[in-house]
Design a protein around this motif. Structure first.
Motif, PDB file in Angstrom:
ATOM      1  N   ALA A  46       0.872  -1.167   0.000  1.00 29.54           N
ATOM      2  CA  ALA A  46       0.000   0.000   0.000  1.00 29.54           C
ATOM      3  C   ALA A  46       0.915   1.224   0.000  1.00 29.54           C
ATOM      4  O   ALA A  46       2.134   1.091   0.100  1.00 29.54           O
ATOM      5  N   THR A  47       0.332   2.393  -0.102  1.00 35.84           N
ATOM      6  CA  THR A  47       1.150   3.598  -0.026  1.00 35.84           C
ATOM      7  C   THR A  47       1.889   3.629   1.310  1.00 35.84           C
ATOM      8  O   THR A  47       3.045   4.003   1.387  1.00 35.84           O
ATOM      9  N   VAL A  48       1.198   3.205   2.374  1.00 39.41           N
ATOM     10  CA  VAL A  48       1.827   2.970   3.672  1.00 39.41           C
ATOM     11  C   VAL A  48       1.698   1.477   3.915  1.00 39.41           C
ATOM     12  O   VAL A  48       0.592   0.955   4.019  1.00 39.41           O
ATOM     13  N   GLY A  49       2.814   0.769   3.954  1.00 36.21           N
ATOM     14  CA  GLY A  49       2.777  -0.683   4.067  1.00 36.21           C
ATOM     15  C   GLY A  49       3.960  -1.199   4.845  1.00 36.21           C
ATOM     16  O   GLY A  49       4.604  -0.467   5.600  1.00 36.21           O
ATOM     17  N   ALA A  50       4.247  -2.492   4.645  1.00 35.24           N
ATOM     18  CA  ALA A  50       5.340  -3.109   5.384  1.00 35.24           C
ATOM     19  C   ALA A  50       5.846  -4.326   4.638  1.00 35.24           C
ATOM     20  O   ALA A  50       5.170  -4.867   3.761  1.00 35.24           O
ATOM     21  N   ALA A  51       7.036  -4.750   5.015  1.00 35.00           N
ATOM     22  CA  ALA A  51       7.639  -5.956   4.471  1.00 35.00           C
ATOM     23  C   ALA A  51       8.142  -6.806   5.628  1.00 35.00           C
ATOM     24  O   ALA A  51       8.528  -6.278   6.674  1.00 35.00           O
ATOM     25  N   ALA A  52       8.116  -8.122   5.435  1.00 37.41           N
ATOM     26  CA  ALA A  52       8.680  -9.067   6.401  1.00 37.41           C
ATOM     27  C   ALA A  52       9.500 -10.063   5.613  1.00 37.41           C
ATOM     28  O   ALA A  52       9.107 -10.473   4.526  1.00 37.41           O
ATOM     29  N   TRP A  53      10.655 -10.443   6.151  1.00 42.78           N
ATOM     30  CA  TRP A  53      11.503 -11.374   5.426  1.00 42.78           C
ATOM     31  C   TRP A  53      12.226 -12.300   6.377  1.00 42.78           C
ATOM     32  O   TRP A  53      12.402 -12.014   7.545  1.00 42.78           O
ATOM     33  N   THR A  54      12.633 -13.434   5.807  1.00 45.34           N
ATOM     34  CA  THR A  54      13.390 -14.428   6.540  1.00 45.34           C
ATOM     35  C   THR A  54      14.765 -13.852   6.811  1.00 45.34           C
ATOM     36  O   THR A  54      15.439 -13.368   5.896  1.00 45.34           O
ATOM     37  N   ALA A  55      15.174 -13.894   8.075  1.00 46.51           N
ATOM     38  CA  ALA A  55      16.456 -13.319   8.469  1.00 46.51           C
ATOM     39  C   ALA A  55      17.262 -14.345   9.254  1.00 46.51           C
ATOM     40  O   ALA A  55      16.746 -14.991  10.161  1.00 46.51           O
ATOM     41  N   GLY A  56      18.489 -14.507   8.890  1.00 51.20           N
ATOM     42  CA  GLY A  56      19.376 -15.393   9.631  1.00 51.20           C
ATOM     43  C   GLY A  56      19.171 -16.858   9.299  1.00 51.20           C
ATOM     44  O   GLY A  56      18.224 -17.246   8.642  1.00 51.20           O
ATOM     45  N   GLU A  57      20.084 -17.660   9.784  1.00 50.35           N
ATOM     46  CA  GLU A  57      20.069 -19.095   9.516  1.00 50.35           C
ATOM     47  C   GLU A  57      18.945 -19.815  10.239  1.00 50.35           C
ATOM     48  O   GLU A  57      18.513 -20.871   9.818  1.00 50.35           O
ATOM     49  N   LEU A  58      18.467 -19.266  11.331  1.00 53.64           N
ATOM     50  CA  LEU A  58      17.441 -19.937  12.123  1.00 53.64           C
ATOM     51  C   LEU A  58      16.025 -19.615  11.650  1.00 53.64           C
ATOM     52  O   LEU A  58      15.061 -20.074  12.233  1.00 53.64           O
ATOM     53  N   HIS A 109       1.674  10.069  -8.196  1.00 54.43           N
ATOM     54  CA  HIS A 109       1.710   8.617  -8.366  1.00 54.43           C
ATOM     55  C   HIS A 109       3.026   8.149  -8.972  1.00 54.43           C
ATOM     56  O   HIS A 109       3.574   7.129  -8.546  1.00 54.43           O
ATOM     57  N   GLY A 110       3.548   8.870  -9.950  1.00 50.75           N
ATOM     58  CA  GLY A 110       4.813   8.478 -10.569  1.00 50.75           C
ATOM     59  C   GLY A 110       5.944   8.439  -9.566  1.00 50.75           C
ATOM     60  O   GLY A 110       6.764   7.513  -9.569  1.00 50.75           O
ATOM     61  N   ALA A 111       5.994   9.440  -8.685  1.00 50.54           N
ATOM     62  CA  ALA A 111       7.044   9.480  -7.663  1.00 50.54           C
ATOM     63  C   ALA A 111       6.874   8.341  -6.661  1.00 50.54           C
ATOM     64  O   ALA A 111       7.859   7.741  -6.216  1.00 50.54           O
ATOM     65  N   ILE A 112       5.620   8.018  -6.328  1.00 55.18           N
ATOM     66  CA  ILE A 112       5.351   6.902  -5.409  1.00 55.18           C
ATOM     67  C   ILE A 112       5.774   5.586  -6.059  1.00 55.18           C
ATOM     68  O   ILE A 112       6.423   4.746  -5.425  1.00 55.18           O
ATOM     69  N   PHE A 113       5.441   5.399  -7.344  1.00 52.74           N
ATOM     70  CA  PHE A 113       5.832   4.178  -8.053  1.00 52.74           C
ATOM     71  C   PHE A 113       7.360   4.053  -8.115  1.00 52.74           C
ATOM     72  O   PHE A 113       7.910   2.967  -7.935  1.00 52.74           O
ATOM     73  N   ALA A 114       8.042   5.167  -8.370  1.00 47.22           N
ATOM     74  CA  ALA A 114       9.509   5.145  -8.429  1.00 47.22           C
ATOM     75  C   ALA A 114      10.103   4.762  -7.078  1.00 47.22           C
ATOM     76  O   ALA A 114      11.061   3.981  -7.010  1.00 47.22           O
TER      77      ALA A 114
END
Length: 189
Positions: free
Chosen positions: A12-24, A49-54
């Motif tokens: 979203a315009t305001v959103g989040a990401a989560a990712w696998t971190a580390g060996e465990l 919108h163009g600046a947000i997409f970039a």
């Protein structure tokens, strides 16, 4: 082999990401505001919108370079009004482009309800607040924003889906071996 490095994005315009971190297999999260990253005020968002997409393109490329995922998952948006759907469609397209540029598989067909169900925190009619509370308890989340919790839920949902895909491939391979193996029964004369 099941993908173990996943980058999940609650887009979203305001959103989040989560990712696998580390060996465990722990998780890291990042909350983002694309409008602020683009230097736009709330009133000028539609014109920018163009600046947000970039900004999103740069962010997704940076996250892929940082996290080195085998799979990127982008939550499928299914609600709200026409303008929001158009904006989110554009954001999803930009994120998919970034994945393609880095040669990473991109999953875009898991909506919030399906993610909650696959992650084991609800589904169907379970409200976002209830599912978020369950996710905070189940996954031990304390300080994350609601967007970060959604990204963590999506991450767990994708992990469950990939495990299911792996199981299905094993079953299919086993069945193919059985079909190729010559029969040991004797034929009646």
């Amino acid at each position: 082999m099941v993908a173990t490095r996943i980058l999940a994005i609650d887009l979203a315009t305001v959103g989040a990401a989560a990712w696998t971190a580390g060996e465990l297999g722990g998780l890291d999260t990042l909350h983002f505001d694309l409008r602020a990253r683009a230097g736009l005020t709330l009133k000028k968002r539609a014109a920018g919108h163009g600046a947000i997409f970039a900004q999103l393109h740069t962010l997704v490329l940076d996250l892929i370079d940082l996290t080195k995922p085998e799979v990127v998952a982008i939550e499928k948006d299914t609600g709200r009004g026409y303008g929001t759907l158009v904006m989110l469609g554009g954001l999803r397209g930009v994120a998919e482009l970034a994945c393609a540029q880095r040669g990473v598989r991109c999953i875009t067909d898991i909506d919030a309800s399906t993610a909650r169900s696959l992650a084991g925190v609800g589904g169907g009619s379970t409200s976002k607040a209830v599912a978020g509370g369950r996710a905070r308890m189940l996954f031990g989340l304390t300080t994350q924003t609601d967007d970060e919790v959604d990204a963590v839920v999506l991450h767990h949902a994708v992990r469950a889906r990939l495990l299911d895909e792996h199981r299905q491939a094993l079953v299919k391979a086993s069945l193919a071996k059985v079909k190729r193996t010559p029969s040991t029964r004797r034929r009646a004369a």
